[in-house]
Scaffold this motif. Sequence first.
Motif, PDB file in Angstrom:
ATOM      1  N   PHE A   1       0.818  -1.216   0.000  1.00  0.00           N
ATOM      2  CA  PHE A   1       0.000   0.000   0.000  1.00  0.00           C
ATOM      3  C   PHE A   1       0.852   1.266   0.000  1.00  0.00           C
ATOM      4  CE2 PHE A   1      -2.334  -3.412   2.028  1.00  0.00           C
ATOM      5  CZ  PHE A   1      -3.448  -3.452   1.226  1.00  0.00           C
ATOM      6  N   GLY A   2       2.123   1.112  -0.327  1.00  0.00           N
ATOM      7  CA  GLY A   2       2.992   2.281  -0.398  1.00  0.00           C
ATOM      8  C   GLY A   2       3.410   2.795   0.967  1.00  0.00           C
ATOM      9  N   LEU A   3       3.278   1.951   1.985  1.00  0.00           N
ATOM     10  CA  LEU A   3       3.687   2.356   3.334  1.00  0.00           C
ATOM     11  C   LEU A   3       4.878   1.496   3.731  1.00  0.00           C
ATOM     12  CD1 LEU A   3       0.104   2.352   4.833  1.00  0.00           C
ATOM     13  CD2 LEU A   3       1.391   4.319   4.054  1.00  0.00           C
ATOM     14  N   ASN A   4       5.273   1.565   4.997  1.00  0.00           N
ATOM     15  CA  ASN A   4       6.212   0.547   5.430  1.00  0.00           C
ATOM     16  C   ASN A   4       5.855  -0.013   6.786  1.00  0.00           C
ATOM     17  OD1 ASN A   4       7.794   1.676   7.562  1.00  0.00           O
ATOM     18  ND2 ASN A   4       8.978   2.827   6.072  1.00  0.00           N
ATOM     19  N   GLY A   5       6.606  -1.005   7.211  1.00  0.00           N
ATOM     20  CA  GLY A   5       6.230  -1.798   8.383  1.00  0.00           C
ATOM     21  C   GLY A   5       5.919  -0.983   9.629  1.00  0.00           C
ATOM     22  N   SER A   6       6.562   0.190   9.754  1.00  0.00           N
ATOM     23  CA  SER A   6       6.352   0.970  10.979  1.00  0.00           C
ATOM     24  C   SER A   6       4.976   1.619  11.041  1.00  0.00           C
ATOM     25  CB  SER A   6       7.412   2.063  11.100  1.00  0.00           C
ATOM     26  OG  SER A   6       8.670   1.574  10.761  1.00  0.00           O
ATOM     27  N   SER A   7       4.236   1.593   9.909  1.00  0.00           N
ATOM     28  CA  SER A   7       2.932   2.257   9.892  1.00  0.00           C
ATOM     29  C   SER A   7       1.930   1.591  10.824  1.00  0.00           C
ATOM     30  CB  SER A   7       2.349   2.249   8.481  1.00  0.00           C
ATOM     31  OG  SER A   7       3.267   2.739   7.550  1.00  0.00           O
ATOM     32  N   VAL A   8       2.148   0.319  11.124  1.00  0.00           N
ATOM     33  CA  VAL A   8       1.133  -0.440  11.843  1.00  0.00           C
ATOM     34  C   VAL A   8       0.787   0.175  13.194  1.00  0.00           C
ATOM     35  CG1 VAL A   8       2.692  -2.080  12.977  1.00  0.00           C
ATOM     36  CG2 VAL A   8       0.384  -2.759  12.439  1.00  0.00           C
ATOM     37  N   MET A   9       1.801   0.715  13.866  1.00  0.00           N
ATOM     38  CA  MET A   9       1.547   1.249  15.201  1.00  0.00           C
ATOM     39  C   MET A   9       0.594   2.435  15.181  1.00  0.00           C
ATOM     40  SD  MET A   9       4.457   1.510  17.903  1.00  0.00           S
ATOM     41  CE  MET A   9       4.954   2.864  16.936  1.00  0.00           C
ATOM     42  N   ALA A  10       0.846   3.329  14.227  1.00  0.00           N
ATOM     43  CA  ALA A  10      -0.018   4.511  14.124  1.00  0.00           C
ATOM     44  C   ALA A  10      -1.466   4.083  13.887  1.00  0.00           C
ATOM     45  CB  ALA A  10       0.456   5.404  12.986  1.00  0.00           C
ATOM     46  N   TYR A  11      -1.655   3.079  13.033  1.00  0.00           N
ATOM     47  CA  TYR A  11      -3.009   2.614  12.730  1.00  0.00           C
ATOM     48  C   TYR A  11      -3.682   2.004  13.960  1.00  0.00           C
ATOM     49  CZ  TYR A  11      -2.697   3.295   7.674  1.00  0.00           C
ATOM     50  OH  TYR A  11      -2.619   3.840   6.430  1.00  0.00           O
ATOM     51  N   ILE A  12      -2.930   1.185  14.658  1.00  0.00           N
ATOM     52  CA  ILE A  12      -3.534   0.516  15.811  1.00  0.00           C
ATOM     53  C   ILE A  12      -3.901   1.514  16.896  1.00  0.00           C
ATOM     54  CG2 ILE A  12      -2.975  -1.025  17.727  1.00  0.00           C
ATOM     55  CD1 ILE A  12      -1.902  -2.950  15.741  1.00  0.00           C
ATOM     56  N   LEU A  13      -3.004   2.461  17.153  1.00  0.00           N
ATOM     57  CA  LEU A  13      -3.303   3.453  18.182  1.00  0.00           C
ATOM     58  C   LEU A  13      -4.476   4.338  17.786  1.00  0.00           C
ATOM     59  CD1 LEU A  13       0.306   4.397  19.162  1.00  0.00           C
ATOM     60  CD2 LEU A  13      -1.402   3.456  20.694  1.00  0.00           C
ATOM     61  N   SER A  14      -4.618   4.587  16.475  1.00  0.00           N
ATOM     62  CA  SER A  14      -5.699   5.460  16.016  1.00  0.00           C
ATOM     63  C   SER A  14      -7.057   4.789  16.098  1.00  0.00           C
ATOM     64  CB  SER A  14      -5.455   5.878  14.575  1.00  0.00           C
ATOM     65  OG  SER A  14      -4.285   6.613  14.477  1.00  0.00           O
ATOM     66  N   GLY A  15      -7.074   3.503  16.322  1.00  0.00           N
ATOM     67  CA  GLY A  15      -8.348   2.820  16.418  1.00  0.00           C
ATOM     68  C   GLY A  15      -8.413   1.584  15.538  1.00  0.00           C
ATOM     69  N   GLY A  16      -7.283   1.102  15.073  1.00  0.00           N
ATOM     70  CA  GLY A  16      -7.228  -0.136  14.301  1.00  0.00           C
ATOM     71  C   GLY A  16      -7.787  -1.288  15.117  1.00  0.00           C
ATOM     72  N   ILE A  17      -7.566  -1.228  16.423  1.00  0.00           N
ATOM     73  CA  ILE A  17      -8.351  -2.019  17.361  1.00  0.00           C
ATOM     74  C   ILE A  17      -9.348  -0.994  17.858  1.00  0.00           C
ATOM     75  CG2 ILE A  17      -8.360  -3.340  19.497  1.00  0.00           C
ATOM     76  CD1 ILE A  17      -5.355  -3.782  19.103  1.00  0.00           C
ATOM     77  N   ALA A  18     -10.648  -1.231  17.580  1.00  0.00           N
ATOM     78  CA  ALA A  18     -11.636  -0.175  17.777  1.00  0.00           C
ATOM     79  C   ALA A  18     -11.493   0.496  19.132  1.00  0.00           C
ATOM     80  CB  ALA A  18     -13.040  -0.732  17.625  1.00  0.00           C
ATOM     81  N   GLY A  19     -11.547   1.831  19.145  1.00  0.00           N
ATOM     82  CA  GLY A  19     -11.520   2.545  20.411  1.00  0.00           C
ATOM     83  C   GLY A  19     -10.218   3.254  20.705  1.00  0.00           C
ATOM     84  N   GLY A  20      -9.345   3.413  19.727  1.00  0.00           N
ATOM     85  CA  GLY A  20      -8.108   4.163  19.940  1.00  0.00           C
ATOM     86  C   GLY A  20      -8.356   5.650  19.843  1.00  0.00           C
ATOM     87  N   CYS A  21      -7.320   6.359  19.414  1.00  0.00           N
ATOM     88  CA  CYS A  21      -7.458   7.806  19.258  1.00  0.00           C
ATOM     89  C   CYS A  21      -6.432   8.256  18.233  1.00  0.00           C
ATOM     90  CB  CYS A  21      -7.209   8.502  20.587  1.00  0.00           C
ATOM     91  SG  CYS A  21      -7.182  10.291  20.426  1.00  0.00           S
ATOM     92  N   ALA A  22      -6.901   9.082  17.279  1.00  0.00           N
ATOM     93  CA  ALA A  22      -6.007   9.489  16.194  1.00  0.00           C
ATOM     94  C   ALA A  22      -4.916  10.443  16.662  1.00  0.00           C
ATOM     95  CB  ALA A  22      -6.816  10.125  15.072  1.00  0.00           C
ATOM     96  N   VAL A  23      -5.127  11.105  17.804  1.00  0.00           N
ATOM     97  CA  VAL A  23      -4.113  12.066  18.251  1.00  0.00           C
ATOM     98  C   VAL A  23      -2.790  11.367  18.577  1.00  0.00           C
ATOM     99  CG1 VAL A  23      -3.546  13.757  20.030  1.00  0.00           C
ATOM    100  CG2 VAL A  23      -5.786  13.783  18.964  1.00  0.00           C
ATOM    101  N   PRO A  24      -2.786  10.390  19.495  1.00  0.00           N
ATOM    102  CA  PRO A  24      -1.532   9.670  19.688  1.00  0.00           C
ATOM    103  C   PRO A  24      -1.105   8.920  18.429  1.00  0.00           C
ATOM    104  CG  PRO A  24      -3.309   8.625  20.932  1.00  0.00           C
ATOM    105  CD  PRO A  24      -3.830   9.928  20.423  1.00  0.00           C
TER     106      PRO A  24
END
Lengths: 733, 78
Positions: A396-419
């Motif tokens: 998807f034109g990203l790299n492996g480190s992107s996963v953390m940002a997604y998960i914290l933003s709510g990739g597991i429902a209920g995160g927050c996009a700010v962190p």
Amino acid sequence: MTAQFRIALAGNPNSGKTTLFNALTGSRQHVGNYPGVTVEKKEGVYRLENTTIDIVDLPGTYSLTAYSEEEVVARDFLIFEKPQVIVNIIDAANLERNLYLTTQFLELGIPVVIALNMIDAARDRGIEIKEDRLAEYLGVPVVPIIARTGFGTRKLMEETVRQAAKKKEWKPKSISYGEDIDSTLLVLEEKIIASNFLTDTYPGRWVAIKYLESDQQIISRGRKENAALSAELEKEVEAVSRHLLETMETYPEAMVADHRYGYIKGILQKGVISHKYDKDRLYTSDRIDKVLTNRFLGPLFMGLVLFGLYTFTFNYSELPVTWLESLFGQLSLLADHLLPDGQVKSLVISGIIDGVGGVLGFVPLIMFMFFGIAILEDSGYLARVAFMLDRIFRIFGLNGSSVMAYILSGGIAGGCAVPGVMATRTLRSPKERMATLLTAPFMNCGAKLPVLALFIGAFFSENKAQYMFFFTILSWTVALVLAKLLRVTVLRGESTPFVLELPPYRFPTLKGLIIHTWEKTWQYIKKAGTVILGISIIIWAMMTYPGLPAKDKERFALQRQEIEAAYPAQSVAGGNMAVSEQEVAERARLLAEINRAEAGMALRYSMAGRIGIALEKVSFLAGFDWRTNIALIGGVAAKEVILSTLGTAYSLGGDQEGNVSLGQVLAADPDWNPVKALSVLLFISYYAPCFVTVICITREAGSWKWGAFSMIFNTVFAFLLAILVYQLGSLFY
Amino acid sequence: MSRMMLRNMRKNQKGIITAVKKNGELGRRIRDMGLVPGTEITVQGRAPLYDPVALRVMGSVISLRNNEADFIEVEVQP
């Protein structure tokens, strides 16, 4: 005698640079940004008796070319601000590669003091380094240190002050890069010196080397200064390039690099370094990796760690978040108590306290997140996450480190996009980082969850779990697909090379973790706090002004009087006339009903209400009426506002009980149906991020343009999606 | 002794780099990490999806993608 010096601290990533900086300056740090870029600039002060040493922590780099912002910043700092000495920290267990950066400092001629770090770890690996010989051959002082324990740091600073006091002229070192390059260098250097080309700023030979390395920054500066001469130099370089490619299948920049390593190897072979054990011996770190990056156990463990980070950030910060909430609740009550009813009170409570509370409410979350990430980063595990997931995210034109940002933003429902957005700092490649931070807000954050829950409960109650799961999967799909879209359009470009060091596992130091966490959290409070307060007041004003016309107000006041007359309160009753509990309750209920009706009408009459009504002309395409529109406008301030605003627009209370009945009201309303609900839900999931997130995006991306882009792009996308679903759905429903 | 591209090396195989056939940013980043002709490398392992590959170079571990490893030619030890 008091003296003041300014020195720079430089070194490879993972060489212990930050640890040394923290050990030297402790809490006397100041974090800012280099002008015009998002690269952090850290400065601190060290005192040695009467001497004050101002230390600038340069970004960790492997090299001094012009490919990344960090490198340009580091190089420009050295050249334009001319620190008296550069303290070059080097990982003793990794001497050969670390010295590559050192040779580039020597080429520049800046006085260097080498801090040979982690000599204990090197010794454990059987590596013995004769620092006096290294110093002799390189021609610079070498001080062995252990930054973690502070061993040798005083000696290091004494040596640094001694060197700085000498006020040496810059003396560029001449390294041989092989016959072909050397002869071209001589030609170039002669021309450069003869016409004083860029030599006010840079050493002549150094400019020549940069031309040979095709350094874009220097070449474009050269073209500006003297286009004719620059063209001449470029032609010389082209000639030698062609020659090298034909005879040796190589490039000038490769030759230069190879010979730098050759120079280093030459020095190390003269008895500087000795290995006690076989070089292929497996170290503890490699053994850990055998498990943690194992094909089956690796992903399993990673899943646990990411889930752990998520739980840690959101669950453990719950208590301090509740404290803050109740603190602001108390403040609201206090303001309610102290201030007379009216505009000022409304401004203080709804505008200021709610706004500031909204920002500070995120603080515990951000602290916990940065603390968790600091552990992952400092221990070396984060690099393994990037390593294991890179293959998937690259699609998807990203790299492996992107996963953390997604998960914290709510990739597991209920995160927050700010962190989540702030967590993209761990991505080193700029385009991948931008694509990640722009798409992370598509995840279902904690504030969107109640909206999802309410609508799903009201319209799809028989398949609640499936719908929740569907929305989570859909968020990932939307984020990844749009990331890809961005990477082939506005963020087009080849993927940034993923040449990544997997540093040995280390125990993070508590001091490092705390400094790390605090400075990032403080930055957030400082920057977001001020802006959000202003925006929150604007939104409040939009939903308050203009107030209802006098005759409407009178009408409501009259109704209230009627109720009050019909159900007299005890005190007015005077004497012993008993008022039953039922009557008291009835009176309160009726009064509340009038207040709600008035609030609903006032909202409709306000600026936001008018905009909501005006927007109906467009929003009907997706099935939104003016009430929904107002709620969506409010949701730009914070997604939490959506339900309460919708409640007010339907003249309901905004509290928890109100939410339950809001669901019932919507389910019973003939204007609403599952198709419209789905369309609204999709829109809410993907439209403009809340303001706190937009501010964070702006800050992390380094420009308001990206903040504005995320608002417009996301809203347009969400609206098109909502229209599509609504129009198609209406055909079948 | 035979020459092959880094991508085709097996786990735990050792070799000495003979050429890095790439310029520009990628070439530079490869060289920054010490991957230059004459350097001894060992394939330490691969990510769960076989890509990227992890190498031991000069005492540290470096990972790079297979399509980046395609520019690196190695003389492998038997």
